[in-house]
Design a protein around this motif. Structure first.
Motif, PDB file in Angstrom:
ATOM      1  N   GLN A 213       6.415 -30.619  44.258  1.00 52.94           N
ATOM      2  CA  GLN A 213       5.174 -31.392  44.286  1.00 52.94           C
ATOM      3  C   GLN A 213       5.332 -32.793  44.885  1.00 52.94           C
ATOM      4  OE1 GLN A 213       2.453 -31.110  40.906  1.00 52.94           O
ATOM      5  NE2 GLN A 213       3.764 -29.560  39.963  1.00 52.94           N
ATOM      6  N   ILE A 214       6.569 -33.241  45.086  1.00 46.18           N
ATOM      7  CA  ILE A 214       6.827 -34.565  45.653  1.00 46.18           C
ATOM      8  C   ILE A 214       7.693 -34.395  46.894  1.00 46.18           C
ATOM      9  CG2 ILE A 214       7.911 -36.819  45.302  1.00 46.18           C
ATOM     10  CD1 ILE A 214       5.554 -36.655  43.600  1.00 46.18           C
ATOM     11  N   ASP A 215       7.245 -34.928  48.001  1.00 47.72           N
ATOM     12  CA  ASP A 215       8.012 -34.890  49.248  1.00 47.72           C
ATOM     13  C   ASP A 215       8.859 -36.155  49.339  1.00 47.72           C
ATOM     14  OD1 ASP A 215       9.048 -34.648  51.760  1.00 47.72           O
ATOM     15  OD2 ASP A 215       7.128 -34.786  52.817  1.00 47.72           O
ATOM     16  N   LEU A 216      10.175 -35.989  49.240  1.00 45.56           N
ATOM     17  CA  LEU A 216      11.082 -37.136  49.276  1.00 45.56           C
ATOM     18  C   LEU A 216      11.650 -37.401  50.671  1.00 45.56           C
ATOM     19  CD1 LEU A 216      13.107 -36.521  45.981  1.00 45.56           C
ATOM     20  CD2 LEU A 216      11.173 -38.061  46.337  1.00 45.56           C
ATOM     21  N   ALA A 217      11.195 -36.676  51.665  1.00 46.78           N
ATOM     22  CA  ALA A 217      11.717 -36.874  53.015  1.00 46.78           C
ATOM     23  C   ALA A 217      11.492 -38.315  53.468  1.00 46.78           C
ATOM     24  CB  ALA A 217      11.043 -35.903  53.974  1.00 46.78           C
ATOM     25  N   ASP A 218      12.559 -38.945  53.926  1.00 50.69           N
ATOM     26  CA  ASP A 218      12.497 -40.302  54.481  1.00 50.69           C
ATOM     27  C   ASP A 218      12.018 -41.344  53.478  1.00 50.69           C
ATOM     28  OD1 ASP A 218      13.269 -39.240  56.997  1.00 50.69           O
ATOM     29  OD2 ASP A 218      11.184 -38.752  57.458  1.00 50.69           O
ATOM     30  N   ILE A 219      12.150 -41.081  52.189  1.00 54.29           N
ATOM     31  CA  ILE A 219      11.672 -42.059  51.206  1.00 54.29           C
ATOM     32  C   ILE A 219      12.389 -43.395  51.343  1.00 54.29           C
ATOM     33  CG2 ILE A 219      13.269 -41.271  49.398  1.00 54.29           C
ATOM     34  CD1 ILE A 219      11.043 -41.906  47.361  1.00 54.29           C
ATOM     35  N   ASP A 220      13.661 -43.354  51.731  1.00 58.06           N
ATOM     36  CA  ASP A 220      14.419 -44.598  51.876  1.00 58.06           C
ATOM     37  C   ASP A 220      14.012 -45.383  53.116  1.00 58.06           C
ATOM     38  OD1 ASP A 220      15.951 -44.333  49.534  1.00 58.06           O
ATOM     39  OD2 ASP A 220      17.328 -42.961  50.536  1.00 58.06           O
ATOM     40  N   GLU A 221      13.195 -44.804  53.978  1.00 59.81           N
ATOM     41  CA  GLU A 221      12.735 -45.497  55.180  1.00 59.81           C
ATOM     42  C   GLU A 221      11.446 -46.286  54.940  1.00 59.81           C
ATOM     43  OE1 GLU A 221      14.752 -45.509  57.797  1.00 59.81           O
ATOM     44  OE2 GLU A 221      16.041 -44.269  56.503  1.00 59.81           O
ATOM     45  N   LEU A 222      10.870 -46.156  53.763  1.00 60.99           N
ATOM     46  CA  LEU A 222       9.653 -46.900  53.441  1.00 60.99           C
ATOM     47  C   LEU A 222      10.046 -48.329  53.107  1.00 60.99           C
ATOM     48  CD1 LEU A 222       7.918 -44.215  51.191  1.00 60.99           C
ATOM     49  CD2 LEU A 222       7.642 -44.590  53.662  1.00 60.99           C
ATOM     50  N   ARG A 223       9.567 -49.278  53.889  1.00 57.56           N
ATOM     51  CA  ARG A 223      10.082 -50.645  53.838  1.00 57.56           C
ATOM     52  C   ARG A 223       9.152 -51.663  53.189  1.00 57.56           C
ATOM     53  NH1 ARG A 223      15.230 -49.558  54.057  1.00 57.56           N
ATOM     54  NH2 ARG A 223      15.868 -48.479  55.960  1.00 57.56           N
TER      55      ARG A 223
END
Length: 327
Positions: A213-223
């Motif tokens: 239910q949660i898409d964690l793709a590229d979460i660390d790229e959110l600035r």
């Protein structure tokens, strides 16, 4: 014209700028005197809220103050505990409530909390009144909790129970859009990184709790907040975009509709607040919104260095909430 002409707040000499006034109270303050009793309240949508009570000895108080914490905070934070201690000393029972996902245990549903979510505050208020103990209820809040409080009071004044009589809030981003950009400025990145680290951790916990239910793709790229809110906060809580979330959740649009005496204290050197978070025109035309803008104070700061460890925000809240005529 409830514009407070002069604020008496003066920081101690060693807190000589807004960043120190923000960071030192958060990192170094301790309020060990407060003892909570926790209560879990089930919500109608199948979730829960954890409430932390600090009652007068003998449970004889008929006044209750409800304290709402800031973004990614909880009832254990020093600024909440300091306010609870001050309210108890002034004869109030105090209730510091934890937003969904903020009590130390992840909430059950996909949603968590957001800065315009007033339904849970309404639930807390009505739950407290259902005890039939309190004839007078007062609201206090810091930062995100201040925004929730102001929006609750103004978006539908008829929903607010008549027992809710006054409010005092501090360091409030009344314009979420401008504040989301303000905290992204280079000089404020230390705060932004801390918030995003906590929010990313919660998204990972939520993804583990609710597989698929949660898409964690590229979460660390959110600035920054606009990116995070567009990716997670807005869609998880029924908004079409971060812009819609900021517009509808900002308390500034509801201030003119507040119908109980309400104190808003925003320091002019608060690193989190943009100029649009100082609603002077609204306060000048309102009978109920008292705006105080001390030159100093930082964000959720207002330390004074007094021997009793009290902060200006706590003294000012008690003074306002207990005044015969607010000033």
């Amino acid at each position: 014209m409830p514009l407070v002409a002069h604020s008496p707040y003066q920081p101690p000499f060693y807190l000589f700028n807004g960043h120190l006034q923000t960071i030192v109270p958060s990192v170094l303050r301790s309020v060990p005197e407060v003892r909570y009793q926790r209560e879990r309240v089930e919500t109608e949508d199948g979730d829960f809220l954890d409430l932390d009570w600090a009652r007068q000895q003998g449970n004889s108080a008929d006044m209750l103050a409800i304290v709402s914490h800031g973004l990614e905070g909880d009832a254990s934070r020093p600024y909440v505990r300091g306010m609870v201690r001050a309210l108890n000393k002034a004869g109030f029972d105090a209730l510091a409530w934890n937003y969904r996902s903020c009590s130390g245990e992840m909430n059950r549903l996909l949603r968590t909390y957001h800065l315009g979510d007033t339904d849970d505050l309404d639930l807390v208020v009505r739950h407290a009144l259902a005890t039939d103990r309190y004839q007078r209820v007062y609201l206090t809040g810091f930062s995100a909790g201040g925004n929730i409080t102001l929006k609750y009071l103004g978006e539908n004044p008829d929903r607010v129970p008549p027992q809710v009589q006054r409010a005092a809030v501090f360091s409030v981003p009344t314009d979420l859009r401008s504040s989301s950009h303000q905290i992204s400025r280079p000089e404020n990145r230390i705060y932004l990184k801390r918030f995003l680290k906590s929010l990313r951790t919660k998204m990972r916990q939520k993804a583990e709790l609710l597989p698929g239910q949660i898409d964690l793709a590229d979460i660390d790229e959110l600035r920054d907040f606009p990116q995070f809110d567009a990716r997670y906060t807005a869609p998880m809580h029924g908004f079409s975009s971060a812009e819609e979330y900021y517009e509808k959740a900002s308390s500034g649009r509801y201030l003119s509709q507040i119908r109980i005496p309400t104190l808003l204290v925003n320091a002019q050197n608060d690193p989190f607040l943009a100029p649009t978070c100082f609603p002077r025109e609204v306060a000048a035309q309102s009978r109920f919104v008292f705006l105080e803008t001390p030159p100093e104070g930082g964000h959720v700061g207002f330390g004074e260095g007094t021997p009793d460890g009290a902060y200006y925000s706590e003294r000012r809240a008690v003074e306002f909430l207990t005044a015969e005529v607010p000033a």
